[in-house]
Scaffold this motif. Structure first.
Motif, PDB file in Angstrom:
ATOM      1  N   ILE A  21       0.926  37.494 -44.713  1.00 34.08           N
ATOM      2  CA  ILE A  21       0.068  36.339 -44.421  1.00 34.08           C
ATOM      3  C   ILE A  21      -1.351  36.742 -44.831  1.00 34.08           C
ATOM      4  O   ILE A  21      -1.805  37.846 -44.488  1.00 34.08           O
ATOM      5  CB  ILE A  21       0.064  35.977 -42.912  1.00 34.08           C
ATOM      6  N   ARG A  23      -5.291  37.418 -44.881  1.00 33.47           N
ATOM      7  CA  ARG A  23      -6.063  37.874 -43.718  1.00 33.47           C
ATOM      8  C   ARG A  23      -7.046  36.819 -43.234  1.00 33.47           C
ATOM      9  O   ARG A  23      -7.597  36.958 -42.143  1.00 33.47           O
ATOM     10  CB  ARG A  23      -6.770  39.186 -44.045  1.00 33.47           C
ATOM     11  N   PHE A  60      -6.111  29.031 -31.769  1.00 33.54           N
ATOM     12  CA  PHE A  60      -4.686  29.267 -31.516  1.00 33.54           C
ATOM     13  C   PHE A  60      -4.463  30.608 -30.836  1.00 33.54           C
ATOM     14  O   PHE A  60      -5.383  31.434 -30.735  1.00 33.54           O
ATOM     15  CB  PHE A  60      -3.901  29.200 -32.839  1.00 33.54           C
ATOM     16  N   VAL A  61      -3.245  30.804 -30.388  1.00 33.01           N
ATOM     17  CA  VAL A  61      -2.879  32.063 -29.727  1.00 33.01           C
ATOM     18  C   VAL A  61      -2.170  32.963 -30.741  1.00 33.01           C
ATOM     19  O   VAL A  61      -1.248  32.519 -31.425  1.00 33.01           O
ATOM     20  CB  VAL A  61      -1.934  31.803 -28.533  1.00 33.01           C
ATOM     21  N   PHE A  62      -2.611  34.223 -30.823  1.00 32.88           N
ATOM     22  CA  PHE A  62      -1.885  35.228 -31.609  1.00 32.88           C
ATOM     23  C   PHE A  62      -0.649  35.585 -30.774  1.00 32.88           C
ATOM     24  O   PHE A  62      -0.605  36.636 -30.122  1.00 32.88           O
ATOM     25  CB  PHE A  62      -2.753  36.472 -31.825  1.00 32.88           C
ATOM     26  N   ALA A  64       2.245  36.505 -31.447  1.00 35.43           N
ATOM     27  CA  ALA A  64       3.082  37.641 -31.843  1.00 35.43           C
ATOM     28  C   ALA A  64       2.278  38.939 -31.847  1.00 35.43           C
ATOM     29  O   ALA A  64       2.645  39.907 -32.515  1.00 35.43           O
ATOM     30  CB  ALA A  64       3.695  37.376 -33.213  1.00 35.43           C
ATOM     31  N   ARG A  91     -12.017  40.493 -36.886  1.00 36.86           N
ATOM     32  CA  ARG A  91     -11.158  39.332 -36.618  1.00 36.86           C
ATOM     33  C   ARG A  91      -9.757  39.812 -36.254  1.00 36.86           C
ATOM     34  O   ARG A  91      -8.786  39.082 -36.432  1.00 36.86           O
ATOM     35  CB  ARG A  91     -11.097  38.441 -37.864  1.00 36.86           C
ATOM     36  N   GLN A 101      -8.976  31.775 -34.732  1.00 39.29           N
ATOM     37  CA  GLN A 101      -9.610  30.539 -35.201  1.00 39.29           C
ATOM     38  C   GLN A 101      -9.495  30.498 -36.711  1.00 39.29           C
ATOM     39  O   GLN A 101      -9.744  31.502 -37.381  1.00 39.29           O
ATOM     40  CB  GLN A 101     -11.071  30.518 -34.805  1.00 39.29           C
ATOM     41  N   SER A 102      -9.114  29.351 -37.239  1.00 37.44           N
ATOM     42  CA  SER A 102      -8.966  29.207 -38.684  1.00 37.44           C
ATOM     43  C   SER A 102      -9.417  27.833 -39.112  1.00 37.44           C
ATOM     44  O   SER A 102      -9.114  26.833 -38.447  1.00 37.44           O
ATOM     45  CB  SER A 102      -7.495  29.374 -39.094  1.00 37.44           C
ATOM     46  N   ASP A 120      -3.304  30.522 -42.384  1.00 40.19           N
ATOM     47  CA  ASP A 120      -3.001  31.959 -42.216  1.00 40.19           C
ATOM     48  C   ASP A 120      -2.257  32.140 -40.890  1.00 40.19           C
ATOM     49  O   ASP A 120      -2.524  33.081 -40.154  1.00 40.19           O
ATOM     50  CB  ASP A 120      -4.288  32.808 -42.266  1.00 40.19           C
TER      51      ASP A 120
HETATM   52  N1  SAM Z   1      -8.409  33.358 -39.166  1.00 39.52           N
HETATM   53  C1  SAM Z   1      -8.008  33.916 -37.905  1.00 39.52           C
HETATM   54  C2  SAM Z   1      -9.193  34.466 -37.154  1.00 39.52           C
HETATM   55  O1  SAM Z   1     -10.164  34.865 -37.806  1.00 39.52           O
HETATM   56  O2  SAM Z   1      -9.149  34.470 -35.927  1.00 39.52           O
HETATM   57  C3  SAM Z   1      -6.926  34.980 -38.051  1.00 39.52           C
HETATM   58  C4  SAM Z   1      -7.414  36.267 -38.674  1.00 39.52           C
HETATM   59  S1  SAM Z   1      -6.231  37.551 -38.479  1.00 39.52           S
HETATM   60  C5  SAM Z   1      -7.066  38.900 -39.229  1.00 39.52           C
HETATM   61  C6  SAM Z   1      -5.059  37.068 -39.691  1.00 39.52           C
HETATM   62  C7  SAM Z   1      -3.733  37.701 -39.452  1.00 39.52           C
HETATM   63  O3  SAM Z   1      -3.204  37.238 -38.226  1.00 39.52           O
HETATM   64  C8  SAM Z   1      -2.683  37.295 -40.481  1.00 39.52           C
HETATM   65  O4  SAM Z   1      -2.718  38.155 -41.582  1.00 39.52           O
HETATM   66  C9  SAM Z   1      -1.370  37.389 -39.704  1.00 39.52           C
HETATM   67  O5  SAM Z   1      -0.706  38.594 -39.973  1.00 39.52           O
HETATM   68  C10 SAM Z   1      -1.810  37.355 -38.245  1.00 39.52           C
HETATM   69  N2  SAM Z   1      -1.264  36.217 -37.517  1.00 39.52           N
HETATM   70  C11 SAM Z   1      -1.251  34.921 -37.872  1.00 39.52           C
HETATM   71  N3  SAM Z   1      -0.682  34.156 -36.908  1.00 39.52           N
HETATM   72  C12 SAM Z   1      -0.345  35.021 -35.913  1.00 39.52           C
HETATM   73  C13 SAM Z   1       0.269  34.850 -34.636  1.00 39.52           C
HETATM   74  N4  SAM Z   1       0.631  33.658 -34.199  1.00 39.52           N
HETATM   75  N5  SAM Z   1       0.463  35.959 -33.883  1.00 39.52           N
HETATM   76  C14 SAM Z   1       0.086  37.187 -34.310  1.00 39.52           C
HETATM   77  N6  SAM Z   1      -0.496  37.406 -35.501  1.00 39.52           N
HETATM   78  C15 SAM Z   1      -0.708  36.340 -36.298  1.00 39.52           C
END
Ligand code: SAM
Length: 230
Positions: A21, A23, A60-62, A64, A91, A101-102, A120
């Motif tokens: 995915i 970054r 959103f919630v990470f 995973a 981030r 946040q995206s 992402d």
């Molecule tokens: N744009 C967002 C931010 O700045 O908050 C996300 C940035 S984070 C560095 C991006 C990574 O989050 C992606 O490469 C992916 O592997 C991971 N990711 C995306 N959705 C996720 C989820 N629901 N749970 C855990 N990791 C996630």
């Protein structure tokens, strides 16, 4: 002191796994998702006024990435995985409250679902809030960030002829831009920055229900080896 949040929607995205995915959002414009709104927000009234809005902020919630982390410093993969910076300078997904946040593109609304691209977000991501992007306030002229001055330079992505044919067939079946998605995501070089690519090592990831395999014939080059139904 405490708050409890319930998701307002769920993301259904092309990304079946975290690996590969991008970054940040908008680095892979072909990365699509639909956002399903949950009751009581699954009504047209909640979306009134979004006509003509091109981009949205999603909070959103990470989901995973565990339940949050108390570490004050993190090692962002972008910096090679061995340099530490303060959690609030990054981030990173592992943070005190696992909230992301995206900014994503809003392509349309079909049957009450938001059609998004440039995401992402992992499939199944719970969305806490949706807000319209406000260009005059959100695009800050002259803003600087020395740790992330520019998008990562894309690397070259080539295809084995057979893999490209397989991808085109899956793209036809899915009615999704799979070939472009693979090229845009792999051009970001998903492997951890500290890993020296070894031409004999294969990498793989799943987009929708399709497995994609590749290797690095040279340090800054990817060759897609195969595409198959998971
Ligand atoms: N744009 C967002 C931010 O700045 O908050 C996300 C940035 S984070 C560095 C991006 C990574 O989050 C992606 O490469 C992916 O592997 C991971 N990711 C995306 N959705 C996720 C989820 N629901 N749970 C855990 N990791 C996630």
């Amino acid at each position: 002191m405490g708050w409890q949040f319930e998701p307002v929607g769920i993301i259904h995205s092309c990304f079946a796994e975290k690996f590969a995915i991008p970054r940040q959002p908008l680095l892979a414009p072909a990365a699509t998702a639909t956002l399903e709104l949950l009751p009581p927000y699954d009504q047209p009234e909640a979306l009134e006024g979004l006509e003509g809005v091109s981009h949205l902020w999603l909070l959103f919630v990470f989901h995973a990435a565990g339940h949050g982390s108390k570490h004050l410093r993190v090692r962002p993969p972008r910096l090679g995985g061995n340099q530490r910076i303060g959690v609030f300078a990054s981030r990173a997904t592992h943070r005190p409250n696992p909230i992301g946040q995206s900014v994503v593109r809003l392509d349309g609304i079909v049957d009450g679902r938001l059609q998004l691209s440039g995401v992402d977000l992992l499939d199944g991501t719970p969305v806490l809030d949706i807000k319209p992007y406000v260009p005059y306030a959100d695009a800050v002229e002259g803003a600087v960030n020395p740790l992330a001055p520019a998008p990562p330079a894309p690397i070259a992505v080539h295809w084995q002829p057979e893999a490209l044919l397989q991808a085109e067939a899956e793209q036809q079946r899915l009615q999704q831009p799979l070939v472009t998605l693979v090229e845009q995501c792999l051009a970001q070089d998903p492997k951890p920055a500290y890993q020296q690519p070894d031409a004999s090592r294969e990498y793989g990831v799943r987009f929708w229900d399709v497995n994609v395999r590749w290797h690095y014939p040279a340090p800054n080059q990817i060759c897609v080896l195969g595409v198959s139904r998971a």
